[in-house]
Design a protein around this motif. Sequence first.
Motif, PDB file in Angstrom:
ATOM      1  N   LEU A 162      56.957  51.521  73.304  1.00 52.26           N
ATOM      2  CA  LEU A 162      56.185  52.729  73.019  1.00 52.26           C
ATOM      3  C   LEU A 162      54.692  52.421  72.894  1.00 52.26           C
ATOM      4  CD1 LEU A 162      58.478  54.557  70.433  1.00 52.26           C
ATOM      5  CD2 LEU A 162      58.102  55.143  72.828  1.00 52.26           C
ATOM      6  N   ILE A 163      54.387  51.289  72.284  1.00 53.34           N
ATOM      7  CA  ILE A 163      52.976  50.918  72.127  1.00 53.34           C
ATOM      8  C   ILE A 163      52.318  50.702  73.485  1.00 53.34           C
ATOM      9  CG2 ILE A 163      51.418  49.107  71.300  1.00 53.34           C
ATOM     10  CD1 ILE A 163      53.326  48.762  68.922  1.00 53.34           C
ATOM     11  N   PHE A 164      52.988  49.947  74.355  1.00 54.06           N
ATOM     12  CA  PHE A 164      52.415  49.668  75.663  1.00 54.06           C
ATOM     13  C   PHE A 164      52.349  50.916  76.535  1.00 54.06           C
ATOM     14  CE2 PHE A 164      53.055  45.312  74.452  1.00 54.06           C
ATOM     15  CZ  PHE A 164      52.094  44.609  75.172  1.00 54.06           C
ATOM     16  N   LEU A 165      53.405  51.723  76.495  1.00 57.44           N
ATOM     17  CA  LEU A 165      53.399  52.933  77.319  1.00 57.44           C
ATOM     18  C   LEU A 165      52.419  53.968  76.782  1.00 57.44           C
ATOM     19  CD1 LEU A 165      57.196  53.378  78.115  1.00 57.44           C
ATOM     20  CD2 LEU A 165      55.396  52.559  79.633  1.00 57.44           C
ATOM     21  N   GLY A 205      63.283  49.962  79.956  1.00 54.22           N
ATOM     22  CA  GLY A 205      63.324  49.528  81.347  1.00 54.22           C
ATOM     23  C   GLY A 205      62.009  49.766  82.061  1.00 54.22           C
ATOM     24  N   LEU A 206      61.358  50.871  81.763  1.00 53.17           N
ATOM     25  CA  LEU A 206      60.066  51.173  82.362  1.00 53.17           C
ATOM     26  C   LEU A 206      59.012  50.162  81.928  1.00 53.17           C
ATOM     27  CD1 LEU A 206      58.360  53.101  84.066  1.00 53.17           C
ATOM     28  CD2 LEU A 206      58.004  54.491  82.010  1.00 53.17           C
ATOM     29  N   PRO A 252      52.666  42.979  84.114  1.00 50.29           N
ATOM     30  CA  PRO A 252      52.464  41.849  83.190  1.00 50.29           C
ATOM     31  C   PRO A 252      53.760  41.356  82.536  1.00 50.29           C
ATOM     32  CG  PRO A 252      50.900  43.627  82.781  1.00 50.29           C
ATOM     33  CD  PRO A 252      51.945  44.180  83.682  1.00 50.29           C
ATOM     34  N   ILE A 253      54.743  42.258  82.427  1.00 54.41           N
ATOM     35  CA  ILE A 253      55.978  41.921  81.706  1.00 54.41           C
ATOM     36  C   ILE A 253      57.107  41.562  82.660  1.00 54.41           C
ATOM     37  CG2 ILE A 253      57.586  42.762  79.924  1.00 54.41           C
ATOM     38  CD1 ILE A 253      54.739  42.539  78.979  1.00 54.41           C
ATOM     39  N   ARG A 254      56.970  41.951  83.930  1.00 51.67           N
ATOM     40  CA  ARG A 254      58.069  41.813  84.879  1.00 51.67           C
ATOM     41  C   ARG A 254      58.592  40.383  84.975  1.00 51.67           C
ATOM     42  NH1 ARG A 254      56.460  44.178  90.453  1.00 51.67           N
ATOM     43  NH2 ARG A 254      56.012  45.924  89.024  1.00 51.67           N
ATOM     44  N   ARG A 255      57.712  39.413  84.849  1.00 52.37           N
ATOM     45  CA  ARG A 255      58.112  38.009  85.004  1.00 52.37           C
ATOM     46  C   ARG A 255      59.044  37.535  83.891  1.00 52.37           C
ATOM     47  NH1 ARG A 255      52.438  35.019  86.798  1.00 52.37           N
ATOM     48  NH2 ARG A 255      52.153  36.167  88.781  1.00 52.37           N
ATOM     49  N   ILE A 256      58.851  38.066  82.689  1.00 56.39           N
ATOM     50  CA  ILE A 256      59.679  37.600  81.566  1.00 56.39           C
ATOM     51  C   ILE A 256      60.810  38.576  81.256  1.00 56.39           C
ATOM     52  CG2 ILE A 256      57.778  36.334  80.526  1.00 56.39           C
ATOM     53  CD1 ILE A 256      57.509  38.619  78.501  1.00 56.39           C
ATOM     54  N   ALA A 257      60.946  39.631  82.067  1.00 56.02           N
ATOM     55  CA  ALA A 257      62.009  40.613  81.835  1.00 56.02           C
ATOM     56  C   ALA A 257      63.394  39.967  81.822  1.00 56.02           C
ATOM     57  CB  ALA A 257      61.933  41.725  82.881  1.00 56.02           C
ATOM     58  N   PRO A 258      63.717  39.054  82.757  1.00 50.12           N
ATOM     59  CA  PRO A 258      65.045  38.412  82.702  1.00 50.12           C
ATOM     60  C   PRO A 258      65.269  37.662  81.396  1.00 50.12           C
ATOM     61  CG  PRO A 258      64.034  38.064  84.846  1.00 50.12           C
ATOM     62  CD  PRO A 258      62.980  38.658  83.978  1.00 50.12           C
TER      63      PRO A 258
END
Length: 226
Positions: free
Chosen positions: A15-18, A65-66, A72-78
């Motif tokens: 929520l903070i980032f979005l 998920g969004l 910036p976060i996609r790399r550490i999502a797994p």
Amino acid sequence: NMSAPLHLSLIAVALIFLGYSRKLQKSSIAIAGIAGFVLYSVLFKWQAAIRFFLPFYLMMSPVIGLWLSRKPIRRIAPAIALLMFVYATPSVITCRWRPIIGWRPRTATESIFQLSRTDMYFRAMEDKRSSYEWIAKEILDTGCKHVGLRIDSHEREYLWWLLLDPLRNGIEIEHLLIFPGLEGYQQPSFKPCALICTVCSESTKPRYGLYLVNPGEDIKLYLPLE
């Protein structure tokens, strides 16, 4: 509710980032989720039971998920997904009341693969099991096909569905204690040939043409006269 701190932490971070997102449609998903939960709480009253928070967690899943899909976060999502899986696994496997692996004293029962369905349903109320089973047997022995319930809202209705097995025995179960506003869901033509009541007095007065057969019990059974 602090019983799911990881879930709430991820929701808060997302929520903070979005919230700083320039695209309104992204933030609107989070806003819709929060608004839905607030509306749910207003309509059904605030309760601390964890099961009432499940809809909120489900509504906020797309929000997390969004957030995880952002560059910036996609790399550490797994790694975050793996952390959630590892974090949840012990609770799922050794759940206190429905454990996949029975591990006393952490779990209150044996594994779900070792217990019957009836044992699992009565796991926390063994002291009342004999009363439930006796009433169900009496009803089945009469051949009654229309069972009425006069029970409070906190009573475990599903236990009667388990013991009477309506689909197999062709039994229709109907609530006869109707709360205001729900009258339209009652079948006016329904006439019970057995009545299960937990809110009835000790009076021997007939109800729906049926008579009390077990006075003094908390769960009262009414049947026709033989």
